[in-house]
Design a protein around this motif. Structure first.
Motif, mmCIF file in Angstrom:
data_model
loop_
_atom_site.group_PDB
_atom_site.id
_atom_site.type_symbol
_atom_site.label_atom_id
_atom_site.label_comp_id
_atom_site.label_asym_id
_atom_site.label_seq_id
_atom_site.Cartn_x
_atom_site.Cartn_y
_atom_site.Cartn_z
ATOM 1 N N ASN A 55 46.540 -9.008 -34.141
ATOM 2 C CA ASN A 55 47.119 -8.132 -34.652
ATOM 3 C C ASN A 55 47.638 -8.720 -36.330
ATOM 4 O O ASN A 55 48.050 -7.741 -36.756
ATOM 5 C CB ASN A 55 48.303 -8.073 -33.551
ATOM 6 C CG ASN A 55 48.144 -7.057 -32.895
ATOM 7 O OD1 ASN A 55 46.283 -6.380 -33.085
ATOM 8 N ND2 ASN A 55 48.410 -7.207 -31.479
ATOM 9 N N TYR A 56 47.473 -10.143 -35.670
ATOM 10 C CA TYR A 56 48.787 -10.458 -37.701
ATOM 11 C C TYR A 56 47.011 -11.105 -38.303
ATOM 12 O O TYR A 56 47.347 -10.994 -39.587
ATOM 13 C CB TYR A 56 49.024 -11.766 -37.187
ATOM 14 C CG TYR A 56 50.002 -11.470 -36.167
ATOM 15 C CD1 TYR A 56 51.004 -10.183 -35.792
ATOM 16 C CD2 TYR A 56 50.671 -12.991 -35.868
ATOM 17 C CE1 TYR A 56 51.943 -10.438 -35.261
ATOM 18 C CE2 TYR A 56 51.695 -12.647 -34.817
ATOM 19 C CZ TYR A 56 52.288 -11.680 -34.320
ATOM 20 O OH TYR A 56 53.615 -11.756 -33.667
ATOM 21 N N GLN A 57 46.368 -9.837 -38.207
ATOM 22 C CA GLN A 57 45.150 -10.440 -38.972
ATOM 23 C C GLN A 57 45.429 -9.440 -40.737
ATOM 24 O O GLN A 57 45.960 -8.505 -39.886
ATOM 25 C CB GLN A 57 43.722 -10.793 -38.939
ATOM 26 C CG GLN A 57 43.323 -11.516 -37.934
ATOM 27 C CD GLN A 57 43.214 -13.020 -38.862
ATOM 28 O OE1 GLN A 57 42.547 -13.285 -39.825
ATOM 29 N NE2 GLN A 57 44.379 -13.636 -38.600
ATOM 30 N N THR A 58 45.189 -9.632 -41.790
ATOM 31 C CA THR A 58 45.284 -8.404 -42.842
ATOM 32 C C THR A 58 44.249 -7.295 -42.026
ATOM 33 O O THR A 58 43.267 -7.510 -41.857
ATOM 34 C CB THR A 58 44.273 -9.011 -44.325
ATOM 35 O OG1 THR A 58 43.143 -9.710 -43.796
ATOM 36 C CG2 THR A 58 45.512 -10.589 -44.688
ATOM 37 N N PRO A 59 44.529 -6.623 -42.905
ATOM 38 C CA PRO A 59 44.006 -4.798 -42.591
ATOM 39 C C PRO A 59 42.646 -4.718 -42.629
ATOM 40 O O PRO A 59 41.497 -4.784 -42.036
ATOM 41 C CB PRO A 59 44.551 -4.239 -43.652
ATOM 42 C CG PRO A 59 46.093 -5.347 -43.453
ATOM 43 C CD PRO A 59 46.157 -6.157 -43.860
ATOM 44 N N CYS A 266 54.155 -10.101 -41.223
ATOM 45 C CA CYS A 266 53.922 -9.270 -41.997
ATOM 46 C C CYS A 266 52.412 -7.854 -41.665
ATOM 47 O O CYS A 266 52.603 -6.700 -41.992
ATOM 48 C CB CYS A 266 53.654 -9.414 -43.099
ATOM 49 S SG CYS A 266 55.028 -10.462 -43.776
ATOM 50 N N SER A 267 51.816 -8.510 -41.133
ATOM 51 C CA SER A 267 50.071 -7.422 -41.617
ATOM 52 C C SER A 267 50.338 -6.863 -39.920
ATOM 53 O O SER A 267 49.420 -5.382 -40.066
ATOM 54 C CB SER A 267 49.085 -8.196 -41.165
ATOM 55 O OG SER A 267 48.406 -9.084 -41.866
ATOM 56 N N MET A 268 51.390 -6.881 -38.957
ATOM 57 C CA MET A 268 51.639 -6.168 -37.971
ATOM 58 C C MET A 268 51.505 -4.777 -38.577
ATOM 59 O O MET A 268 50.816 -3.534 -38.300
ATOM 60 C CB MET A 268 52.407 -6.590 -36.947
ATOM 61 C CG MET A 268 52.864 -6.598 -36.188
ATOM 62 S SD MET A 268 51.694 -6.260 -34.699
ATOM 63 C CE MET A 268 51.823 -4.552 -33.341
#
Ligand code: 13P
Ligand code: SF4
Length: 340
Positions: A55-59, A266-268
């Motif tokens: 879930n923390y990977q960039t969009p 942040c990516s969340m």
């Protein structure tokens, strides 16, 4: 196909994927991502590969090339089911090790071997052996954010999504819970089991403070604060909901708070915000430097070269796998109980 240039036909082909991230990636940036997205999705088919993304990977990774997304628990559970020959773990090293433990015959790749974790770094196998000597007979639960060597010394793993259930599944009135001191404190609050812990911390979540959250609360009416249990206890005390990254995502998708502050990486927020219009996301957030080592460019390189691949000493792997499988077994029997 080269990832450095993109023709109109390819751009057209990946255009539907842009719709998934339009809200969080400016249009001007998309062609740079698009060339990699097209090349990666093509190579996945050729190599019978799947990408598991945390879930923390960039969009652009999470929404445009990942086949399976989720928290650490979901990634471990879903890693067991895949019939792909190659698994690329878009996440950190311990997650790739867990996927390899559960798929010893498959090629498991981590695009950057330096994608570590401050929790995993905080404890060694020798530390666990010393604790066992100090507390003979007390069962040891390790957070999945640890190396395979540490898992091999423990009785069972847990994640932030199942920690309380795992501790209680042991039927012991005392448990050693490693290595996250704050997750351990959170678990101790939810159970009567006595928790002995370690002094590991997540370098991302330990930076949040209760004062900063209180000041956001006074600046924003009707603000809902949801936090990851790796945060310090006073931060968790200010939150309206505490849960794993998947539980935080489900909370926002199901409850639709008017304004939400996700106290985590942040990516969340970007990944959840990409799919909904009716929730306002308030920052702050903190970046995980390890998660951010994974990029579209190194995912592509990893698929092209089938490296770096995760290898685990078989003697360590057999014992570490047992700890992960015991965790998954508790989840399966809980699901059976619910179904009965
Ligand atoms: P989750 O299992 O909740 O996704 O957490 C993993 C992690 O590394 C959080 O910092
Ligand atoms: Fe480790 Fe924290 Fe990064 Fe998660 S966010 S991988 S716990 S350093």
């Amino acid at each position: 196909m080269s990832a450095n240039s993109i023709d109109e036909v390819t751009l057209e082909k990946v255009a539907p994927l842009y719709e998934r991230v339009r809200k969080v990636i400016p249009e001007i940036e998309w062609p740079i991502h698009a060339s990699y997205v097209a090349a990666i999705n093509e190579l996945k088919k050729q190599k019978n590969a799947v990408i598991l993304a945390h879930n923390y990977q960039t969009p652009e990774i999470f929404h445009c090339v990942a086949d399976i997304t989720g928290d650490s628990l979901a990634l471990a559970q879903r890693a067991v089911d895949t019939d792909a020959d190659v698994i690329v773990l878009a996440g950190v090293h311990f997650m790739a090790e867990t996927a390899k433990l559960l798929n010893p015959g498959k090629t498991v790749l981590i695009p950057d071997l330096g994608a570590g974790c401050s929790l995993a770094e905080s404890i060694t196998a020798a530390d666990v052996r010393r604790l066992r000597e100090q507390y003979p007979g007390v069962p040891v639960v390790t957070y999945v954010n640890t190396s395979a060597e540490v898992k091999a010394e423990c009785d069972i793993c847990c994640t932030s999504g199942n920690a309380v259930a795992i501790v209680e599944s042991l039927g012991s009135d005392r448990v050693i819970f490693l290595p996250d001191e704050y997750l351990a404190a959170y678990v101790a609050e939810q159970t009567d089991v006595e928790i002995i812990t370690w002094n590991g911390h997540c370098e991302v979540h330990e930076r949040f403070t209760a004062e900063e959250l209180e000041s956001y609360r006074s600046d924003h009416e009707e603000l809902t604060i949801i936090a990851h249990p790796e945060c310090p206890p006073d931060v968790l005390a200010t939150a309206d909901f505490v849960g794993s990254t998947a539980q935080m995502q489900d909370y926002v998708l199901n409850q639709r708070p008017k304004k939400v502050l996700m106290v985590t990486e942040c990516s969340m927020s970007d990944n959840v915000a990409a799919g909904i219009d009716d929730v306002e996301f308030i920052r702050p957030c903190n970046l995980c430097p390890h998660m951010k080592k994974i990029t579209l460019a190194n995912i592509l390189a990893s698929l092209e070269t089938l490296s770096p691949a995760i290898e685990i000493d078989p003697a360590v792997a057999n014992r570490a796998r047992a700890a992960v499988e015991r965790m998954l077994e508790v989840g399966r029997s809980k699901m059976t109980e619910v179904a009965a």
